[in-house]
Design an enzyme around this catalytic site. Structure first.
Site, PDB file in Angstrom:
ATOM      1  CB  ALA A  19      -0.887  -0.078   1.100  1.00 16.27           C
ATOM      2  CE  LYS A  20      -1.071   6.823  -3.379  1.00 15.69           C
ATOM      3  NZ  LYS A  20      -2.588   6.385  -3.639  1.00 15.69           N
TER       4      LYS A  20
END
Ligand code: GLU
Ligand code: ZN
Length: 490
Positions: A256-257
């Site tokens: 994820a980010k």
């Protein structure tokens, strides 16, 4: 795949947003396999989900592929013999196969309303049953069907999934995977608006486009038994399956980010080199041996193999990627580094079309060894481009120095440098180093003050090289400016 048949593989993105780095990783593996096998790399745009369609994402997807140099042989812009390569332009084909499946008894029309399906799901949830279509329309009589039709209800087409038995398939990475047919519901193949679902479209296209190996992320494994049932119903031989390991963050959760993962064009904007991203992504989830990490593009093509793909989730480490980017930056020639850094320097307002390229070539060696990303260049060397620098004058006073020691250091440096006739880094160091002792300062103290005076920073590229690039006039001007500033200090 019969002997001598050419490998045909596809990357099938959906234009539902900027491609995640995981999508790009998948695309790279498919491309490497195609190039390694001398096959065809096909890009097919799966744009039948009109609700999730994001305008502009197609361009972003293609630009990301181009930036990494993942050229495609068939697909958008280039066309090809098995087109169209946009699913939205193939609706008639899917409708025809859906009708054929109904006619051959492998599928059926379902007239259930949205409300009825929702009601059914609520009841299933209340009874703690797994959700799934209850097959009410599976055995409608022609009279019942006629009634629905006369009410003007447009049906969906559903697959008649066998009520018992198992469906198995072989995957080149996962081995044999078996599913119990009772866990599959009669999925929709064609929606009432005439659009296919993913399952129908993917099977029809992979067959018609003569795909030999279906390569994609392993989140699609649970869909395969449905596809196998469709292949069987259509009397087609399924291609080989290669489900690629998913990318995970270092904490083993879905990438994820917050793990630093950006879209591929995000990496471009953040100062990564495409060759570094290519190399890095290739060694996440694939290995040639247990040690080699640096591969050129050609080496990757030559050495790539499905056998080298890992069976466990691939861990994506931003730190490692940064390290590799720094490595590739150090491999560039000065001219090339300058060329790559230019957009970032222009963006920072430091250079424009009139900037002397030869000057840029003198600046680049100051940063090449110390950066990991091109975005770091501007902040390190802005003082070599700016007419005037500004900074907090208190920074001029080094550790264990006071205002008068700082003033003296600047005055003496000015006197010394004014008299200096050689301004290369070696001569400047030879001149300035003895000055420290004469002033009763350590070299660190004196050089720290000079560094702030010329760059406005306490951390900057090597001092003497920076002075040499700055040149006599600018260095004297900045020392004089600093001397002025010491007057404002207490
Ligand atoms: N369109 C799917 C996606 O966006 C591709 C699935 C497949 O490759 O079969 O991930
Ligand atoms: Zn129904």
């Amino acid at each position: 795949m019969p002997q001598g048949e050419i490998v045909r593989v596809r990357y099938a993105p959906s234009p539902t947003g900027a491609p995640h780095i995981g999508n790009t990783h998948t695309a790279l593996f498919i491309w490497l396999f195609a190039r390694h096998s001398g096959g065809r790399f096909i890009v097919r745009i799966e744009d039948t989900d009109r609700e999730r369609y994001v305008p502009g994402s197609l361009e972003t997807i293609l630009e990301g592929l181009r930036w990494l140099g993942l050229d495609w042989d068939e697909g958008p812009e280039v066309g090809g013999p098995k087109g169209p390569y946009f699913q939205s332009q193939r609706l008639k084909i899917y409708q025809q196969f859906a009708r054929h499946l109904v006619e051959t008894g492998h599928a059926y029309y379902c007239y259930c309303s949205q409300e009825r399906l929702e009601e059914m799901r609520r009841e299933q949830a209340a009874r703690k049953e797994p959700p799934g279509y209850d097959r009410r329309c599976r055995n409608l009589t022609s009279k019942e069907r006629g009634e629905f039709e006369s009410q003007g209800i447009v049906p969906v087409v559903r697959l008649k999934v066998p009520l018992e038995g198992k469906t198995a398939f072989h995957d080149l990475i996962h081995g044999t995977v078996t599913f119990d047919n009772r866990t599959l519901d009669d999925m929709v193949l064609l929606k009432s608006d005439g659009y296919p679902t993913y399952h129908l479209a993917v099977v029809v296209d992979d067959h018609l486009m003569e795909i030999t190996h279906i390569m994609r992320g392993d989140e699609w494994v649970p869909s395969v038994p449905r596809h196998i049932l469709l292949y069987q119903a259509l009397g087609w031989e399924p291609p080989k399956f290669v489900h690629l390991p998913m990318l995970l963050g270092p904490d083993r959760s879905k990438l994820a980010k917050r793990h630093g993962a950006a879209s591929v064009l995000g990496y471009k904007a953040n100062g990564y080199l495409p060759e570094a991203v290519l190399n890095f992504l290739a060694i996440v989830g694939w290995a040639y041996d247990d040690k080699t990490e640096i591969f050129t593009r050609d080496e990757l093509i030559q050495r790539f193999s499905i056998q080298g793909i890992g069976h466990t989730p691939a861990i994506f480490s931003q730190e490692k990627m940064d390290w590799m980017n720094g490595y590739y930056i150090r491999q560039l020639s000065i001219e090339e580094l300058a060329r790559r850094a230019m957009p970032f320097l222009a963006q920072a307002g430091l250079i424009d079309d009139k900037t002397d390229v030869a000057y840029l070539h003198r600046v680049m060696p100051l940063v090449q060894e110390r950066i990991k990303k091109l975005t770091e260049v501007a902040g390190l060397i802005d003082f070599l481009f700016l007419e005037k620098i500004s900074y907090d004058p208190a920074l001029l006073i080094g550790k264990e120095m006071d205002r008068s020691a700082t003033t003296r250091a600047l005055e003496s440096s000015l006197v010394l440098l004014k008299a200096q006739d050689s301004f290369d880094a070696v001569a400047l160091e030879a001149a300035l180093r003895p000055l420290a002792g004469q002033l009763g300062l350590t070299p660190g103290q004196l050089f720290g003050t000079i560094r702030v005076a010329i760059s406005g920073k306490t951390v900057a590229p090597p001092l003497f090289e920076s002075l040499a690039v700055l040149g006599r006039d600018r260095m004297l001007k900045r020392l004089a400016q600093a001397l002025e500033l010491t007057k404002t200090l207490r």
